[in-house]
Design a protein around this motif. Sequence first.
Motif, PDB file in Angstrom:
ATOM      1  N   HIS A  38       0.719  -1.232  -0.041  1.00  0.00           N
ATOM      2  CA  HIS A  38       0.038  -0.075  -0.108  1.00  0.00           C
ATOM      3  C   HIS A  38       1.006   1.182  -0.016  1.00  0.00           C
ATOM      4  O   HIS A  38       0.346   2.364   0.245  1.00  0.00           O
ATOM      5  N   GLY A  39       2.147   1.108  -0.299  1.00  0.00           N
ATOM      6  CA  GLY A  39       3.022   2.302  -0.375  1.00  0.00           C
ATOM      7  C   GLY A  39       3.672   3.057   0.718  1.00  0.00           C
ATOM      8  O   GLY A  39       4.096   4.073   0.699  1.00  0.00           O
ATOM      9  N   SER A  40       3.590   2.179   1.856  1.00  0.00           N
ATOM     10  CA  SER A  40       4.327   2.488   3.311  1.00  0.00           C
ATOM     11  C   SER A  40       5.304   1.783   3.596  1.00  0.00           C
ATOM     12  O   SER A  40       4.813   0.397   3.643  1.00  0.00           O
ATOM     13  N   PHE A  41       6.279   2.135   4.443  1.00  0.00           N
ATOM     14  CA  PHE A  41       7.122   1.257   5.127  1.00  0.00           C
ATOM     15  C   PHE A  41       6.201   0.868   6.593  1.00  0.00           C
ATOM     16  O   PHE A  41       5.504   1.854   6.866  1.00  0.00           O
ATOM     17  N   PRO A  42       6.352  -0.006   7.254  1.00  0.00           N
ATOM     18  CA  PRO A  42       5.862  -0.542   8.548  1.00  0.00           C
ATOM     19  C   PRO A  42       6.025   0.625   9.583  1.00  0.00           C
ATOM     20  O   PRO A  42       6.679   0.479  10.645  1.00  0.00           O
ATOM     21  N   VAL A  43       5.552   1.886   9.687  1.00  0.00           N
ATOM     22  CA  VAL A  43       5.755   2.780  10.592  1.00  0.00           C
ATOM     23  C   VAL A  43       4.971   2.461  11.798  1.00  0.00           C
ATOM     24  O   VAL A  43       3.862   1.741  12.244  1.00  0.00           O
TER      25      VAL A  43
ATOM     26  N   LEU B 299      11.208  -7.931   0.314  1.00  0.00           N
ATOM     27  CA  LEU B 299       9.992  -8.491   0.911  1.00  0.00           C
ATOM     28  C   LEU B 299       8.631  -8.496   0.086  1.00  0.00           C
ATOM     29  O   LEU B 299       7.644  -9.187  -0.118  1.00  0.00           O
ATOM     30  N   LEU B 300       8.921  -7.660  -1.068  1.00  0.00           N
ATOM     31  CA  LEU B 300       7.635  -7.322  -1.976  1.00  0.00           C
ATOM     32  C   LEU B 300       7.869  -8.337  -3.075  1.00  0.00           C
ATOM     33  O   LEU B 300       6.910  -8.943  -3.946  1.00  0.00           O
ATOM     34  N   ALA B 301       9.004  -9.035  -3.481  1.00  0.00           N
ATOM     35  CA  ALA B 301       9.331  -9.706  -4.631  1.00  0.00           C
ATOM     36  C   ALA B 301       8.746 -10.874  -4.640  1.00  0.00           C
ATOM     37  O   ALA B 301       8.383 -11.403  -5.832  1.00  0.00           O
ATOM     38  N   PRO B 302       8.356 -11.806  -3.488  1.00  0.00           N
ATOM     39  CA  PRO B 302       7.663 -13.021  -3.539  1.00  0.00           C
ATOM     40  C   PRO B 302       6.532 -12.892  -4.201  1.00  0.00           C
ATOM     41  O   PRO B 302       5.965 -14.027  -4.796  1.00  0.00           O
ATOM     42  N   SER B 303       5.799 -11.855  -4.165  1.00  0.00           N
ATOM     43  CA  SER B 303       4.536 -11.644  -4.891  1.00  0.00           C
ATOM     44  C   SER B 303       4.401 -11.512  -6.335  1.00  0.00           C
ATOM     45  O   SER B 303       3.322 -11.921  -6.903  1.00  0.00           O
TER      46      SER B 303
END
Length: 423
Positions: free
Chosen positions: A59-64, A79-83
Amino acid sequence: MNRLRVTLGPVLALTAGWLLTRALMLWLLGHDGSPLLGGGAVAREVSRLYFRWYEVLAHGSFPVHDTLWQYPPGAGVVLLAPSLVPGLTYFQGFVALTLTADALITAALVRAGGRPGRSLLGAAVWTGGLPLLLNLPLARYDVQVTAFAVLSLLTLGRSPRAGGVLGALGALVKGWPVLVLLGTPRGRASRSAWGWAAAAGALATAALAVSFRHPLSFLSGQSGRGVQIESLGGTALNLARHAGWPGRARYQYGAIELVGPHADAVATASLALTAVALGLLVLWRVRARHWSEATPHDAALCAVLLFTVTSRVISPQYMVWLLGLAAVCLTSRHTGQRPVAVLVLAASALSTVVYPLFYGEVMAGTWTGCLLLLGRNGLLVAAALLSFVRLWRTAGPPVAKRSKTREPRPDSDRLPDRTPSLS
């Protein structure tokens, strides 16, 4: 034809060994629910924690405001690559990409070790060493990070620019790969590697900052970390429990940490030791005058070892980094780190006994758990000290040898040429 057979034989053996051991690691991952393997804790890191972060990143944000997020912004890309892997679940895609990175490291080590004057021992150490950690490497993204470091080191000699870029990209994923540039030879090669690393790091960071919100949110998670139970400080505090120390183990910041009186002082001492380690490395760099083809590799292993043993955290997956760097060192016949690599292999095997096999004993602070930690960390400390001593001796200025030739006497004191020898 005979030369071709000599070349292909070891490569085929390494290939068969890689396929067999990775199949075994996959089988162990499929049986991760066994109490002996941690009761599902190893695979849970991917299926729950990584997947949760993936949903936020998508969703375009790091886990703040997530104290468990403690990684530089480049980790988000991993972490996005597996999808993006078609036909697989997130977990399956993650494991597939991890195995791909593992195969890439192995191929790079084989290629480097197959050159004239080089050795395939590095590829053998990586192939046989990684399974010592059982299924853990397949469920952490440290293999991907190690791939950046290994490729950077193997590329530096031919192209400092490419080596610098790869090191910077690895540092954006998990920080430590920037240390692989420490041993670049003085002069133009070093300036090129560090210059391109800085440029690549700045551009990649800017791109991530434009693409995602809160790219620096990881800093708050790192600043709050305490003494993880598997660190050197954690080993000391765990032993102190048997002497009456009232502290206890608690899960926080994504790890089992020891909390109680003087725990903050131990964490501060760890940071101070890290500063001392940095000072020693800078001193070596300033003093060093002699570089061989193995010096950048040896310096990288030494630096990561020193930073590992002085850290407030020594997670079991850190051994993946050390195995990869030790393997790179062993591709060169000029390395001084062979005994260090043996210690790293021994520490990796003992690390598996600590986690996941006897982690309950470690958390409970029993004598068994304490002695296991003491053994594993003792091996790491011995490896770090030996690595630095050997790096210091092999890359330092050569010791001036005293000439055995006697200075000629002044002309007035010389014996006449006709004087007979008294020997």
